[in-house]
Write a protein that holds these residues in place. Structure first.
Motif, PDB file in Angstrom:
ATOM      1  N   ASP A  83       2.546   7.556   6.895  1.00 46.56           N
ATOM      2  CA  ASP A  83       1.881   8.740   7.445  1.00 46.56           C
ATOM      3  C   ASP A  83       2.716  10.011   7.273  1.00 46.56           C
ATOM      4  OD1 ASP A  83      -0.286   7.186   8.106  1.00 46.56           O
ATOM      5  OD2 ASP A  83       0.243   7.013  10.236  1.00 46.56           O
ATOM      6  N   ASN A  84       4.052   9.868   7.227  1.00 43.11           N
ATOM      7  CA  ASN A  84       4.931  11.026   7.034  1.00 43.11           C
ATOM      8  C   ASN A  84       5.141  11.349   5.552  1.00 43.11           C
ATOM      9  OD1 ASN A  84       5.243  11.371   9.776  1.00 43.11           O
ATOM     10  ND2 ASN A  84       7.102  10.137   9.884  1.00 43.11           N
ATOM     11  N   GLY A  85       4.499  10.591   4.670  1.00 43.06           N
ATOM     12  CA  GLY A  85       4.595  10.866   3.238  1.00 43.06           C
ATOM     13  C   GLY A  85       5.869  10.395   2.576  1.00 43.06           C
ATOM     14  N   LYS A  86       6.635   9.550   3.252  1.00 42.42           N
ATOM     15  CA  LYS A  86       7.880   9.038   2.667  1.00 42.42           C
ATOM     16  C   LYS A  86       7.587   8.022   1.558  1.00 42.42           C
ATOM     17  CE  LYS A  86      10.746  10.796   5.847  1.00 42.42           C
ATOM     18  NZ  LYS A  86      11.729  11.793   5.601  1.00 42.42           N
ATOM     19  N   VAL A  87       6.487   7.280   1.697  1.00 43.28           N
ATOM     20  CA  VAL A  87       6.081   6.276   0.714  1.00 43.28           C
ATOM     21  C   VAL A  87       4.598   6.501   0.432  1.00 43.28           C
ATOM     22  CG1 VAL A  87       5.849   3.798   0.230  1.00 43.28           C
ATOM     23  CG2 VAL A  87       7.745   4.611   1.646  1.00 43.28           C
ATOM     24  N   PRO A  88       4.231   6.646  -0.856  1.00 48.20           N
ATOM     25  CA  PRO A  88       2.810   6.816  -1.175  1.00 48.20           C
ATOM     26  C   PRO A  88       2.029   5.529  -0.890  1.00 48.20           C
ATOM     27  CG  PRO A  88       4.191   7.046  -3.147  1.00 48.20           C
ATOM     28  CD  PRO A  88       5.090   6.715  -2.011  1.00 48.20           C
ATOM     29  N   PHE A  89       0.739   5.686  -0.587  1.00 44.91           N
ATOM     30  CA  PHE A  89      -0.108   4.526  -0.325  1.00 44.91           C
ATOM     31  C   PHE A  89      -1.544   4.863  -0.655  1.00 44.91           C
ATOM     32  CE2 PHE A  89      -0.405   6.992   3.502  1.00 44.91           C
ATOM     33  CZ  PHE A  89      -1.678   6.764   4.005  1.00 44.91           C
ATOM     34  N   THR A 109       0.551  -5.021  -5.072  1.00 47.28           N
ATOM     35  CA  THR A 109      -0.004  -4.210  -4.001  1.00 47.28           C
ATOM     36  C   THR A 109       0.234  -4.955  -2.695  1.00 47.28           C
ATOM     37  OG1 THR A 109      -1.703  -3.415  -5.510  1.00 47.28           O
ATOM     38  CG2 THR A 109      -2.072  -3.047  -3.177  1.00 47.28           C
ATOM     39  N   LEU A 110       0.896  -4.291  -1.756  1.00 47.63           N
ATOM     40  CA  LEU A 110       1.312  -4.948  -0.518  1.00 47.63           C
ATOM     41  C   LEU A 110       0.562  -4.395   0.688  1.00 47.63           C
ATOM     42  CD1 LEU A 110       5.164  -4.755  -1.094  1.00 47.63           C
ATOM     43  CD2 LEU A 110       3.655  -6.648  -1.685  1.00 47.63           C
ATOM     44  N   THR A 111       0.384  -5.255   1.671  1.00 43.92           N
ATOM     45  CA  THR A 111      -0.120  -4.807   2.969  1.00 43.92           C
ATOM     46  C   THR A 111       1.036  -4.146   3.709  1.00 43.92           C
ATOM     47  OG1 THR A 111       0.481  -6.845   4.117  1.00 43.92           O
ATOM     48  CG2 THR A 111      -1.716  -6.776   3.075  1.00 43.92           C
ATOM     49  N   THR A 112       0.736  -3.484   4.798  1.00 43.02           N
ATOM     50  CA  THR A 112       1.808  -2.851   5.567  1.00 43.02           C
ATOM     51  C   THR A 112       2.754  -3.894   6.159  1.00 43.02           C
ATOM     52  OG1 THR A 112       0.312  -2.711   7.461  1.00 43.02           O
ATOM     53  CG2 THR A 112       0.547  -0.739   6.094  1.00 43.02           C
ATOM     54  N   GLN A 113       2.253  -5.064   6.507  1.00 43.81           N
ATOM     55  CA  GLN A 113       3.118  -6.116   7.041  1.00 43.81           C
ATOM     56  C   GLN A 113       4.044  -6.650   5.953  1.00 43.81           C
ATOM     57  OE1 GLN A 113       3.509  -7.197  10.374  1.00 43.81           O
ATOM     58  NE2 GLN A 113       5.340  -7.916   9.334  1.00 43.81           N
ATOM     59  N   GLN A 114       3.524  -6.849   4.739  1.00 44.57           N
ATOM     60  CA  GLN A 114       4.369  -7.294   3.632  1.00 44.57           C
ATOM     61  C   GLN A 114       5.433  -6.247   3.317  1.00 44.57           C
ATOM     62  OE1 GLN A 114       1.078  -7.891   0.916  1.00 44.57           O
ATOM     63  NE2 GLN A 114       1.380 -10.118   0.923  1.00 44.57           N
ATOM     64  N   ALA A 115       5.049  -4.969   3.366  1.00 42.77           N
ATOM     65  CA  ALA A 115       6.006  -3.888   3.128  1.00 42.77           C
ATOM     66  C   ALA A 115       7.096  -3.893   4.202  1.00 42.77           C
ATOM     67  CB  ALA A 115       5.285  -2.545   3.109  1.00 42.77           C
ATOM     68  N   VAL A 163       0.242  -0.505  -0.263  1.00 39.40           N
ATOM     69  CA  VAL A 163       1.431   0.124  -0.826  1.00 39.40           C
ATOM     70  C   VAL A 163       1.753  -0.559  -2.150  1.00 39.40           C
ATOM     71  CG1 VAL A 163       3.866   0.659  -0.428  1.00 39.40           C
ATOM     72  CG2 VAL A 163       2.300   0.522   1.510  1.00 39.40           C
ATOM     73  N   LEU A 164       2.025   0.242  -3.188  1.00 40.58           N
ATOM     74  CA  LEU A 164       2.439  -0.334  -4.460  1.00 40.58           C
ATOM     75  C   LEU A 164       3.883  -0.810  -4.345  1.00 40.58           C
ATOM     76  CD1 LEU A 164       0.946   2.145  -7.080  1.00 40.58           C
ATOM     77  CD2 LEU A 164       0.127  -0.136  -6.471  1.00 40.58           C
ATOM     78  N   LEU A 165       4.142  -2.002  -4.829  1.00 42.69           N
ATOM     79  CA  LEU A 165       5.485  -2.586  -4.779  1.00 42.69           C
ATOM     80  C   LEU A 165       6.496  -1.654  -5.437  1.00 42.69           C
ATOM     81  CD1 LEU A 165       7.356  -4.957  -4.119  1.00 42.69           C
ATOM     82  CD2 LEU A 165       6.664  -5.998  -6.287  1.00 42.69           C
ATOM     83  N   ARG A 166       6.135  -1.063  -6.563  1.00 42.65           N
ATOM     84  CA  ARG A 166       7.013  -0.148  -7.288  1.00 42.65           C
ATOM     85  C   ARG A 166       7.445   1.011  -6.389  1.00 42.65           C
ATOM     86  NH1 ARG A 166       3.615   2.714 -10.099  1.00 42.65           N
ATOM     87  NH2 ARG A 166       2.833   0.889 -11.193  1.00 42.65           N
ATOM     88  N   ASP A 167       6.497   1.599  -5.664  1.00 37.83           N
ATOM     89  CA  ASP A 167       6.804   2.727  -4.775  1.00 37.83           C
ATOM     90  C   ASP A 167       7.714   2.294  -3.624  1.00 37.83           C
ATOM     91  OD1 ASP A 167       5.220   4.413  -6.315  1.00 37.83           O
ATOM     92  OD2 ASP A 167       3.442   4.089  -5.067  1.00 37.83           O
TER      93      ASP A 167
END
Length: 174
Positions: free
Chosen positions: A105-111, A83-89, A120-124
């Motif tokens: 926010d645009n739904g490109k990556v689930p969170f 599980t990543l922070t937005t900065q790690q992502a 954010v899940l690393l897998r996603d």
């Protein structure tokens, strides 16, 4: 090994003869051509009864490590959470944190939200990165044009402009 003992570590190539033997073994195993039996991998100790079966994921990691070492490259292993922070992502994608926020926010990556924070899940994230790379390669492929040695430079540049416009129109409509 405890979780506290996990840390980023870089491995340099060495013992070239041993790495070559492992590389040759892995290459022979994959090119044996005896059908596709269910792969099983083992780590063996000093006695025949001293062995443990390795998961396929660990085997893939070992293959990549051995291949890199065989080519004279150093290998870095860096444990990370799933599980990543937005900065790690952002660091993983090589973009800014605000760009990641827009993607989320645009739904490109689930969170998920944890309080006021996004996780954010690393897998996603890895799935999004692969999808983005595929799109980038497709865009490069679409802008590729065949060059005829006898064509005028202006004609080639005009073809390239038209191709870029077509790609931009497709991107906007998608």
């Amino acid at each position: 090994m405890s979780a506290a003992a996990l840390r980023e570590e870089t491995y340099l190539p060495g013992a070239a003869e041993q790495v070559a033997q492992v590389f040759d073994f892995l290459a022979a195993h994959e090119s044996a051509g005896r059908g596709r039996p269910e792969p099983r991998y083992f780590l063996a100790g000093p006695t025949p009864s001293d062995r443990v079966e390795l998961p396929a994921e660990v085997h893939r990691v070992l293959q990549q490590v051995v291949t890199a070492l065989q080519q004279g490259l150093a290998v870095t292993v860096a444990p990370t959470t799933q599980t990543l922070t937005t900065q790690q992502a952002a660091d993983l994608l090589g973009v800014s944190r605000p760009t990641v926020i827009k993607l989320l926010d645009n739904g490109k990556v689930p969170f998920e939200r944890v309080g006021t924070h996004r996780r954010v899940l690393l897998r996603d994230l890895l799935e999004y990165r692969e999808q983005r790379r595929a799109e980038q390669y497709a865009a490069l492929e679409a802008t590729a044009i065949d060059l005829d040695d006898e064509e005028d430079l202006e004609t080639v540049l005009q073809q390239l402009r038209e191709t870029r416009r077509a790609v931009a129109r497709r991107r906007r409509s998608a």
